[in-house]
Design an enzyme around this catalytic site. Structure first.
Site, short mmCIF file in Angstrom:
data_model
loop_
_atom_site.label_atom_id
_atom_site.label_comp_id
_atom_site.label_asym_id
_atom_site.label_seq_id
_atom_site.Cartn_x
_atom_site.Cartn_y
_atom_site.Cartn_z
CG HIS A 337 6.21 -50.51 86.21
ND1 HIS A 337 6.75 -49.37 85.66
CD2 HIS A 337 7.20 -51.44 86.19
CE1 HIS A 337 8.01 -49.61 85.31
NE2 HIS A 337 8.31 -50.85 85.62
CG ASP A 393 9.25 -57.43 88.23
OD1 ASP A 393 10.27 -57.73 87.60
OD2 ASP A 393 8.95 -56.27 88.53
#
Length: 494
Positions: A337, A393
């Site tokens: 991320h 995700d």
């Protein structure tokens, strides 16, 4: 004992161009960019006039890698330690103990609601779920294969046209910013639009889904939770009065809505604040947020993660796929991320939730491939050395896939709850004491200096020109070719 001196909360900068020293105050571990602008010098020989050296030093920060643009009380993220808190509450606690509408109240208004506040909040939102039939007509006008996120973006923008009383361009630019001084009417208008947007978001999102399915739009139902009503809008076929979503799926979607409700000043929230700084209506603001969220690097990431798993095919193919990733031949999606350099706390919060969903929906090869990929990542020195852990995700995409949502609907499932975060930041912006300054980033101009105009007959192609320096040839379909040929014949006759 000697006296200890308290360090000054400031930064001393020496400009080697001039030898001057500057002391910049440090507040909340930050310095003001406008204080940097006070550092000035005479232009050096290599400086161009467009560098504006005499006007002060600029801060160059591509993609906002280390620039704070707002002061906020809403969401805190510590990427190194893997922390995410809404108004001080850890995300793990909210997923376990709260529900989406309660968390929405917390994000927008700063505190968890009392029992009576929550009852009123829930009632108000549930009574703002219907949309004008003309907006349904707008959605029906889209092609059958239009992306649902395109439909949702257009629907939010159109929604503002049905609320002229909420438009600062019609009612005065201080329609919302007057709320900062406690103006009751301004606060009422502001909060009413929040209720309307949160109430109608599931209705519009479900309509985009039903449009793709070729099914008539459902009407909102009373007596269901926020996510329960959303599932009803999506799935009810005939027996609407007896529709009850599966409790595990309803809970899972509610938890995912909590997790996706806000994430500090990410791409779409920054877009919301940028657009909001112009004092446009909140419907346009949310539509702009949708447009930013639509991108595959933002709201489309969970879709990309599932497509990657489909490409891998089976658990047996994971080692060869990861070998290609380590050789930089393939791109790994769903791990790592921009902010988190540790475990994504959102993925931790929904890992157990994912197991509960899979017990209901059943396992499939895609899930087995994902779990094998996650196991491989935990044991891989390549992944550990780069701090690449499964992110939100990765797991949210698996849950959406298990629940049977089509891939192109994933960004919509992200946008509905993210309306809460967008509106929380927008409301905070409108309540800024002293008013809202329009956002206007600077640039470093690297183009040509001043030059004289040259007539087209005298221009010459650049010898070192690149492919992108001129329009590239585009292909045309058969009808376009016929039209072009017909036009040439007409010109020949003339």
């Amino acid at each position: 004992m000697g006296l200890t001196t308290t360090p000054r909360q400031s930064l001393t900068v020496v400009d080697n161009r001039t030898g001057k020293s500057y002391e910049l105050p440090i507040t909340h571990n930050s310095v003001l960019a406008t204080d940097i602008k006070n550092i000035k010098a005479e232009p050096a020989p290599e400086d161009s006039p467009e560098d504006e050296t005499k006007q002060g030093l600029r801060v160059y920060d591509p993609a906002y890698m280390n620039t704070a643009v707002v002061q906020s009380k809403i969401t805190y993220i510590n990427g190194l330690e893997g922390i995410l808190r809404y108004r001080g509450y850890p995300i793990e606690q909210l997923v376990q103990k709260s529900n989406f509408l309660e968390t929405a109240f917390l994000l927008i208004y700063g505190e968890l609601p009392t029992e009576s506040q929550f009852g009123n909040w829930q009632d108000e939102i549930s009574h703002h779920t219907f949309v004008h039939t003309d907006i349904e007509g707008l959605l029906k006008s889209f092609r059958y294969d239009s992306h649902p996120m395109s439909m949702l973006t257009a629907a939010f923008a159109t929604l503002g046209a049905f609320a002229p009383e909420a438009n600062p361009s019609l009612r005065g630019q201080k329609l919302y910013t007057n709320a900062a001084s406690g103006d009751l009417e301004s606060l009422q208008v502001l909060d009413k639009q929040i209720l309307r947007i949160l109430g109608k978001a599931p209705t519009l999102a479900a309509a985009s889904y039903r449009m793709r399915q070729g099914r008539p739009f459902n009407r909102p139902a009373q007596g269901l939770s926020y996510t329960g009503n959303f599932l009803h809008l999506l799935d009810t076929l005939s027996d609407r009065d007896n529709y009850k979503p599966h409790p595990v799926l309803e809970k899972a979607l509610d938890a995912l809505f909590i997790i996706h409700a806000d994430h500090e000043v990410n791409c779409s929230t920054a877009t919301v604040l940028q657009v909001g700084s112009s004092l446009v209506d909140p419907y346009s603001v949310v539509a702009a947020g949708c447009a930013a969220l639509y991108g595959p690097s933002h709201g489309g990431a969970s879709e990309s993660a599932i497509r990657m798993l489909m490409e891998i095919g089976s658990p047996a193919n994971v080692p060869s796929f990861m070998a290609d990733v380590e050789a930089r031949k393939r791109v790994l999606v769903g791990f790592g991320h921009r902010v988190y350099k540790n475990v994504d706390p959102r993925s931790t919060a929904i890992r157990q939730l994912a197991d509960e969903v899979f017990k209901v929906t059943g396992r499939n090869q895609l899930l087995d491939t994902a779990l094998e990929l996650a196991r491989y990542a935990r044991e891989s020195e390549f992944m550990k050395s780069r701090k690449l852990y499964p992110n939100v995700d990765f797991y949210s995409g698996l849950i959406y896939q298990a629940m049977g949502f089509p891939l192109d609907f994933y960004p919509v499932l992200f946008a509905v709850p993210r309306c809460v975060g967008w509106l929380a930041h927008w409301r905070q912006q409108m309540l800024t004491p002293g008013g809202v300054k329009i956002w206007r980033p600077r640039q470093l101009y690297l183009g040509s200096g001043e030059r004289e105009y040259v007539d087209a007959r005298d221009t010459r192609e650049k010898k070192d020109g690149k492919l992108a320096d001129a329009p590239v040839a585009v292909s045309h379909g058969g009808d376009s070719k016929r039209s072009l040929l017909a036009a040439k014949k007409v010109r020949a006759r003339l």
